[in-house]
Write an enzyme that holds these catalytic residues in place. Structure first.
Site, short mmCIF file in Angstrom:
data_model
loop_
_atom_site.label_atom_id
_atom_site.label_comp_id
_atom_site.label_asym_id
_atom_site.label_seq_id
_atom_site.Cartn_x
_atom_site.Cartn_y
_atom_site.Cartn_z
N CYS A 1 0.83 -1.20 0.00
CA CYS A 1 0.00 0.00 0.00
C CYS A 1 0.87 1.25 0.00
O CYS A 1 1.62 1.50 0.95
CB CYS A 1 -0.91 -0.01 1.23
N CYS B 1 0.04 3.58 2.78
CA CYS B 1 0.60 3.08 4.04
C CYS B 1 2.09 3.41 4.14
O CYS B 1 2.60 3.71 5.23
CB CYS B 1 0.39 1.57 4.16
N ASP C 1 31.35 22.91 -20.10
CA ASP C 1 32.80 22.99 -20.16
C ASP C 1 33.19 22.65 -21.60
O ASP C 1 32.42 21.97 -22.31
CB ASP C 1 33.40 22.00 -19.17
N ASP D 1 33.13 17.04 -17.51
CA ASP D 1 33.59 15.66 -17.59
C ASP D 1 33.59 14.96 -16.24
O ASP D 1 33.94 13.80 -16.13
CB ASP D 1 34.99 15.58 -18.23
#
Length: 782
Positions: free
Chosen positions: A15, A18, A465, A676
């Site tokens: 559930c 729950c 970059d 990188d």
């Protein structure tokens, strides 16, 4: 005091609502710092502010979880390296029968090993083979998505058939009261037996707003209003809906897990007595494993014998196999082609590529999106409000109208109770996001959390970059320009001068000697061109000046090698390279005299232009940050049609530029940075979303970023954004569908225009539709 982290499997967790209640309750424990329940993978992650012992906290956690959902069994996730078999096997014959190490064999990953170990999640990372004392109490009485065995499924269907047949006998044959009602109630009790027991347990634990209890009250209300057939049919439809919902969620989980079906089941370990099949976790660094044709490579390592082609599509999304020869590194999770490979292992399983990728993807749901957090909070108040409205609807209208016809309004109130469960939302939303994360992983894009996937919907600026991201990062010395031959006269020994025919060779050799201590890609390209394989003992007083270059002593002379900024810093007079020079320039000065420069070129990736064009089509601005000279950066920028270029930046300058872009961005918009993953950690951390490229085999890339692109393709970023937008569209559809239908049905029921049958559709029917819709996030094709 040092914090303590624990991980648990939540067996039988079915559930979603729950699970949210458990998370909220666990957060109230003393000393708790963080709680995350992953409903998709049925796992619990806890962090305490101070050190705790497992045996001290597990009973408390078990008590909290079972009080909310009684069938849940909490078992700790432990890491053990246990051998599956130690049976000698010749290289050409692999015995597919596997053992869990407890003396019981099983032929299939779904079979039970007979040792109280539960194999519900065959792809659950690398937790190891865990025998927990609580395992034996496993039960299959699931709700909302627990995994059903065939026996349980048949038992459930048989119960529904018997209850339906008995319950409908008095309706079909028009048996008069009281015998007809007694038979109908008997059918009702058969249909609702499990729900009655479950609701009684939950009431004893204080869970009044449990769906089972509310359904019982709703059907009892129908009995009270003498709507006997409707009470029976509503319970029947609810049970059928619950069963279908369980199956749908179970299948959804399996489909999501199959996307990352990377975990190797065994490794063929070469020993003095032959090849033995063992668990990958039992293999040590330096061991040699044998990978047969079509087998999954279980561990990272270097090929020492054999050639083949390796399919890395499950890691990178690339469909073209890569050639694998002696000396090449192969990654765990890849599929071997037609050749047999002997691989020397260079990392343990827990540190292997496949283990890290699996851990990253499986735990991605722990970082919840703002939408998921909102739905969790909404669900906590939705049910109590609807129940309160149901009570008001049952009591006040008959009093205010003076009719005192309570039966009519109690019936309508029962419809409210049926619609009061928010399961359609709390199940489908996390499934939708996990489907999007799974889809991204199929394309070699690892998203570390639903929050990052959601954030990709609001990207305004994409910052890159240059080196290794937009360009290949493979440098070559393409030009050596000598400005002052006289400065080279006394820098090298006579024997070295005789082997170096020209001043250009001598300048390159000097640069190679001083660069031999650096790990920078440009430095490595210079040492490679100068044929200097290792650090030279001729160099002393070596010093790297961040963002500038190198200063060192060679033959008693001070050597400077670096950017124009370096020579300016030391007030060296020099002539800069022409403005149209394509590549990075390394200037050399000896004893404060300019000697010349080297040009190191890097090629633009073939994929970069397409990737940036896709981002522009999505309305995203593109920016490049680089430490290269302005002229070189502008050439790359012009080629790629970048919107903005910032060049000659020191590492700290890049962070400042990101800060500037963050300050300028629009409200609720995001700035992403792609690097990188090796030297860009501060920038990756500062951006709204940090993306590391080339993540295959790179520990730094996987650790540094929020999203990891497993290949070197910038176009994957646009793909990730498209997947994110499609996922958000599905999640939004589920929210509108679920809430819209529920509110419409509540209105219709309140004004007598809807029945409890319609209310059942608004509950389990809508949940089923939302679950199936969520799976579209996994199947979205770019």
């Amino acid at each position: 005091m040092e914090s303590k982290k624990f991980s648990f499997n939540l067996e039988n967790l079915g559930c979603a609502n729950c699970a949210a209640k458990m998370e909220k309750k666990l957060k109230s424990l003393d000393g708790i710092d963080e709680v995350q329940i992953n409903f998709v993978n049925k796992k619990l992650f806890l962090t305490f502010k101070e050190s705790k012992q497992l045996e001290d906290i597990q009973p408390t956690i078990q008590n909290i979880c079972s009080n909310i959902e009684s069938e849940v069994v909490v078992s700790p996730i432990l890491s053990n390296a246990t051998s599956k078999t130690t049976t000698n096997s010749p290289i050409h014959n692999h015995d597919t029968e596997e053992s869990c190490g407890c003396g019981e064999h099983h032929h299939d990953e779904h079979d039970s090993c007979g040792c109280n170990e539960h194999h519900h999640d065959e792809h659950n990372g690398h937790e190891g083979h865990n025998h927990d004392k609580n395992s034996s109490s496993h039960s299959h009485n699931h709700q909302h998505g627990g995994e059903h065995s065939k026996g349980d499924l048949l038992k459930k269907i048989l119960t529904l058939l018997i209850g339906t047949v008995i319950g409908f006998i008095p309706i079909v044959f028009d048996i008069p009261s009281p015998f007809g009602i007694i038979i109908l109630i008997a059918g009702y009790l058969i249909l609702s037996y499990e729900i009655l027991i479950e609701s009684a347990k939950n009431i004893s634990h204080g869970q009044i707003f449990d769906e089972n209890f509310l359904m019982v009250i709703a059907t009892l209300g129908a009995f009270y209003t003498k709507q006997y057939p409707e009470a029976l049919v509503v319970m029947l439809l609810f049970q059928i809906g619950e069963l279908l919902q369980d199956i749908a969620v179970d299948n959804s989980r399996k489909q999501l897990k199959s996307v990352m079906d990377l975990k190797p089941d065994y490794a063929n370990l070469q020993t003095n007595s032959g090849v033995v099949t063992v668990d990958p976790e039992a293999v040590n660094i330096g061991d040699v494993i044998v990978v047969k044709p079509s087998e999954r490579i279980p561990l990272d390592g270097e090929i020492i014998e054999g050639t083949s082609f390796v399919d890395t599509s499950s890691l990178t999304g690339e469909s073209v196999p890569r050639s694998a020869n002696i000396g090449d590194t192969v990654l765990s999770g890849s599929i071997n082609g037609s050749g047999t490979l002997f691989v020397k292992v260079n990392s343990t399983y827990s540190n292997s590529t496949v283990a890290k990728v699996l851990d990253l993807v499986e735990n991605a749901s722990n970082r919840k999106s703002s939408t998921e957090n909102f739905i969790t909070k909404f669900a906590a108040i939705y049910t109590p409000i609807v129940v309160l409205l149901a009570i008001l609807l049952a009591v006040f209208p008959p009093i205010l109208t003076g009719t005192n016809d309570f039966s009519l309004w109690i019936y309508r109130a029962c419809g409210f109770l049926v619609v009061s469960c928010p399961c359609a939302l709390v199940i489908s939303i996390p499934l939708g996001f996990f489907g999007g994360i799974g889809n991204a992983s199929k394309h070699g894009i690892l998203v570390k959390g639903s929050n990052y996937l959601e954030a990709l919907n609001f990207v305004e600026t994409a910052v890159f970059d240059k080196t290794g991201t937009l360009t290949q990062g493979v440098f070559e010395v393409t030009k050596v320009n000598v400005a002052n031959e006289a400065s080279l006269l006394n820098i090298l020994p006579d024997d070295e001068k005789r082997t170096l025919q020209s001043a250009s060779d001598q300048l390159l050799h000097v640069a190679g000697l001083v660069e031999s201590y650096s790990n920078h890609p440009i430095a490595k390209s210079i040492t490679k061109a100068a044929n200097i394989p290792s650090a030279s003992d001729q160099v002393s007083n070596y010093e790297e000046i961040a963002g500038h270059g190198i200063r060192a002593t060679l033959s008693g002379q001070t050597v400077l090698a670096g950017s124009a900024k370096l020579l300016k810093k030391f007030n060296i007079n020099f002539s800069e390279a022409p403005a149209d020079t394509l590549g990075s320039i390394v200037y050399i000065a000896l004893n404060d005299t300019f000697s010349g420069y080297l040009v190191i070129s890097d090629q633009i990736k073939k994929d970069s232009k397409q990737g940036l064009e896709e981002l522009r089509k999505l309305g995203i601005q593109t920016v490049m940050l680089t430490g290269d000279m302005k002229a070189s950066a502008e050439i790359v920028g012009k080629e790629l049609n970048l919107d903005t270029i910032y060049s000659e930046l020191l590492p700290g300058d890049k962070v400042d530029k990101i800060e500037e872009l963050l300050h300028k961005k629009g409200k609720n918009k995001n700035v992403i940075f792609t690097g990188d993953g090796m030297n860009d950690a501060p920038v990756l951390a500062r951006a709204d979303i940090g993306i590391a490229m080339g993540g295959v085999g790179s520990d730094a890339a996987i650790e540094a970023a929020d999203i990891v692109i497993m290949t070197d393709e910038p176009s994957k970023i646009a793909q990730a954004i498209k997947i994110a937008k499609h996922t958000r569209k599905i999640v939004t559809e589920n929210i509108i569908l679920s809430l819209g239908i529920k509110f419409i049905v509540l209105f219709l029921v309140a004004f007598g225009m809807g029945s409890m049958w319609l209310a059942i559709f608004a509950d389990v029917g809508v949940a089923l539709i939302a679950i199936f819709n969520s799976i579209r996030a996994l199947r979205y094709n770019l």
